[in-house]
Design an enzyme around this catalytic site. Structure first.
Site, short mmCIF file in Angstrom:
data_model
loop_
_atom_site.label_atom_id
_atom_site.label_comp_id
_atom_site.label_asym_id
_atom_site.label_seq_id
_atom_site.Cartn_x
_atom_site.Cartn_y
_atom_site.Cartn_z
N GLY A 54 -8.20 -2.08 4.12
CA GLY A 54 -8.57 -3.73 4.19
C GLY A 54 -9.17 -3.82 3.40
N CYS A 81 -9.29 5.26 3.76
CA CYS A 81 -10.42 4.30 3.34
C CYS A 81 -11.18 2.91 4.52
CB CYS A 81 -9.58 3.08 1.90
SG CYS A 81 -10.91 1.63 1.05
N TYR A 82 -10.68 1.87 4.75
CA TYR A 82 -10.62 1.05 5.70
C TYR A 82 -10.79 1.58 6.99
CZ TYR A 82 -11.30 -2.66 9.19
OH TYR A 82 -12.09 -3.48 9.91
N HIS A 168 -7.75 7.05 -1.83
CA HIS A 168 -6.66 6.44 -1.50
C HIS A 168 -5.04 7.28 -1.95
CE1 HIS A 168 -6.99 2.65 -0.45
NE2 HIS A 168 -8.35 2.43 -1.17
N GLU A 170 -1.78 7.15 -1.59
CA GLU A 170 -0.77 6.57 -1.68
C GLU A 170 -0.53 6.41 -3.35
OE1 GLU A 170 -3.26 5.91 -0.69
OE2 GLU A 170 -3.35 3.48 -0.13
N SER A 223 27.44 -11.91 -1.73
CA SER A 223 27.29 -13.09 -2.79
C SER A 223 27.62 -12.17 -4.37
CB SER A 223 25.58 -13.01 -3.42
OG SER A 223 24.28 -12.23 -3.43
N VAL A 226 23.14 -7.39 -4.46
CA VAL A 226 23.12 -5.18 -4.41
C VAL A 226 22.79 -5.55 -3.11
CG1 VAL A 226 20.95 -5.14 -4.36
CG2 VAL A 226 22.36 -3.40 -4.35
N ASP A 227 22.12 -6.87 -1.72
CA ASP A 227 21.44 -6.28 -0.39
C ASP A 227 23.10 -6.84 -0.14
OD1 ASP A 227 19.56 -5.54 -1.25
OD2 ASP A 227 18.56 -8.15 -1.16
N LYS A 369 14.36 -2.26 -1.21
CA LYS A 369 15.22 -2.08 -2.16
C LYS A 369 15.75 -0.48 -2.52
CE LYS A 369 17.22 -5.38 -4.65
NZ LYS A 369 17.94 -6.55 -3.80
#
Ligand code: XMP
Length: 515
Positions: A54, A81-82, A168, A170, A223, A226-227, A369
């Site tokens: 953060g 980190c934070y 980090h 990630e 529509s 994809v969603d 997604k």
């Protein structure tokens, strides 16, 4: 209920990335507010906690903190980190500004190559991004690793399953990050890796069956994206013909869109699909309109009118299905704070009249997604739908600069078909976030055969962007060969176009769409 890692989001730009990395390791994860209580965490079936990074400094008055009781639950904690600084501070460490801020690559020397740091070769390349650091540790802590500028770059508590890393894990630049996360998830939290798409679908299907009674119906606005497609396929799996899908052909869709949706959903899935061919109504609404927001407004209103008319004809329609995804849930507040409160309504149905009083069903609200695409594969949707580029609700109307007429729509549909065809054929489609053409309201001089062309000849702009999240984007450095083929085909095959240009603007300052 899946085991879950709760990620306390202290405002890191990487918080979503942490959640995805955990899920890539087959463990479900959820971002939560740092103010979450120990009781709420227990309810989540949390197997461990990750405290994100953060932008604040823990020694500032206003810095976000968490309930110290979270560290008393006996759950493993990994502070990043934070998150490491907060955790260590809560347990008696001293945090202060680092003598030298550290951004970018650093070499990590591992002191204790076991547990969190197991199976990682020392030195390891890691990614740092911090101005503060843990300066002194109480004796209950054991340093696990250091870098040249950060003597306490990773720690563990002597007696509790509490860990911290200043770097980090990630981000992909930290090559050992995946191994470190796996060590945490599997060796320390004891996760079993039960987050698997097949299981997710089975769980989501069961939940829909439980909510929707035998007399109820669910309405889903399809529509073709994809969603909404995955949403429909999943709900259909759960309740079969009690799902009614409504597809509105507003006249500003891609060429062949209605046919693709009909063949996929009506012919293949045997879904009760109501198609409203309302092109004339929409085009009448758009006549003479050139202002982009006005185009959007009119299309939105007309959509609601058409959708409402269909919805009223479905007896027992109690639920409305929406393809809300996890990033939408996060964007509208934290995901773990009640179910319905923070929902951002889809732009298309947000304006339905109050007497059409639906309960929402959002089976994808926990998914990113890429996970939605995987779910689509599991549910048997064709690749053409699963891997589609996004298409804006107002469709080609915002890609036709100036007035939208049936002729101009037909012209742009033909151009669009060539563009997508050629990009697919050249193997570029999946490398591009969004590719489309824009019809400009100007004529330029050309020469065709032996004559000059001008009147009725238009310019088409091609816009291909690559993007992670559509918030920022860059233009695609596509092969000139591919551009050349697209241009030649457009000029040869689409009467009315005598010039093709390529858009080389990034977002910001431009937007992806031209209107
Ligand atoms: P911009 O042009 O804002 O687009 O950079 C970002 C993403 O949003 C899509 N977009 C829309 N989608 N209704 C939609 O459903 C809209 O009015 C709309 N405007 C832009 C755009 O295609 C891109 O993916």
């Amino acid at each position: 209920m899946n085991q879950c890692i709760a990620i306390l989001d202290f405002g890191s730009q990487y918080a979503q990335l942490i959640a995805r990395r955990v899920r890539e390791n087959r463990v479900f994860s959820r971002l939560v507010s740092p103010t979450i209580s120990p009781a709420e965490l227990r309810e989540m079936n949390a197997a461990g906690l990750i405290f994100s990074g953060g932008p604040a400094s823990v020694y500032e008055q206003s810095a976000p903190r968490c309930d110290p009781g979270l560290l008393e639950l006996g759950l493993p904690v990994l502070g990043i980190c934070y998150g490491m600084q907060v955790t260590c501070q809560l347990l008696g460490a001293h945090v202060e500004a680092a003598p030298a801020r550290e951004y970018g690559r650093a070499k990590l020397d591992i002191i204790e190559p076991a547990g969190l740091m197991g199976r990682i070769n020392s030195p390891a390349g890691v990614w740092m991004s911090h101005g503060d650091m843990v300066h002194t540790l109480p004796e209950e802590f054991i340093p696990l690793a250091r870098t040249a500028n950060c003597p306490i770059a990773a720690v563990r508590h002597r007696d509790r399953p509490v860990f911290g890393v200043q770097f980090h894990p990630e981000v992909t630049h930290t090559a050992c990050g995946s191994q470190l996360l796996r060590n945490f998830l599997y060796d320390i939290c004891g996760c079993s890796g039960d987050w698997e798409m097949g299981n997710f679908i089975a769980g989501a299907v069961a939940e829909v069956r439980q909510r929707v009674g035998p007399e109820d119906r669910v309405i889903c606005g399809l529509s073709g994206g994809v969603d909404s497609s995955v949403t429909a396929a999943l709900i259909h799996e759960a309740i079969g013909d009690r799902l009614v899908c409504i597809f509105v052909d507003n006249g500003v869709l891609r060429k062949g869109e209605a046919a693709l949706v009909e063949s996929t959903f009506r012919d293949h899935f045997r879904i009760d699909l109501r198609v409203d061919r309302a092109a004339d109504r929409f085009l009448a609404q758009l006549a003479g309109v050139v202002e982009p927001q006005e185009k959007r407004r009119r299309i939105g209103h007309e959509f609601i009118r058409v959708f409402e008319r269909h919805a009223r004809t479905v007896p027992g329609a109690r639920f409305l299905a929406q393809g809300t995804l996890y990033p939408d849930v996060i964007e509208s507040g934290h995901g773990y704070s009640g179910h319905a409160a923070n929902i951002k309504l889809h732009h298309n149905v947000g304006g339905l009249p109050a007497d059409l009083d639906f309960e929402l069903i959002e089976p994808l609200r926990d998914l990113f997604k890429d996970e939605v695409r995987l779910a689509g594969e599991h549910l048997g949707l064709p690749a053409e739908i699963i891997w589609r580029h996004p298409f804006p609700g107002p469709g080609l109307a915002v890609r036709i600069i100036g007035e939208v007429t049936a002729e101009r729509v037909a012209l742009l549909q033909s151009v669009d078909e060539i563009v997508i065809d050629e990009i697919r054929a050249a193997g570029w489609y999946r490398k591009i976030g969004q590719a489309f053409a824009v019809l400009l309201p100007i004529s330029t001089v050309g020469v065709m055969g032996d004559g000059r062309s001008y009147e009725g000849q238009h310019v088409v702009a091609l816009r291909f962007v690559e993007t992670a999240d559509f918030m920022t984007a860059d233009w695609v450095h596509i092969d000139y060969e591919v551009l050349g083929r697209i241009s030649t085909r457009i000029m040869n095959e689409v009467p009315g176009v005598n010039r093709v240009v390529y858009d080389v603007s990034s977002k910001p300052p431009s937007t992806i769409e031209w209107e």
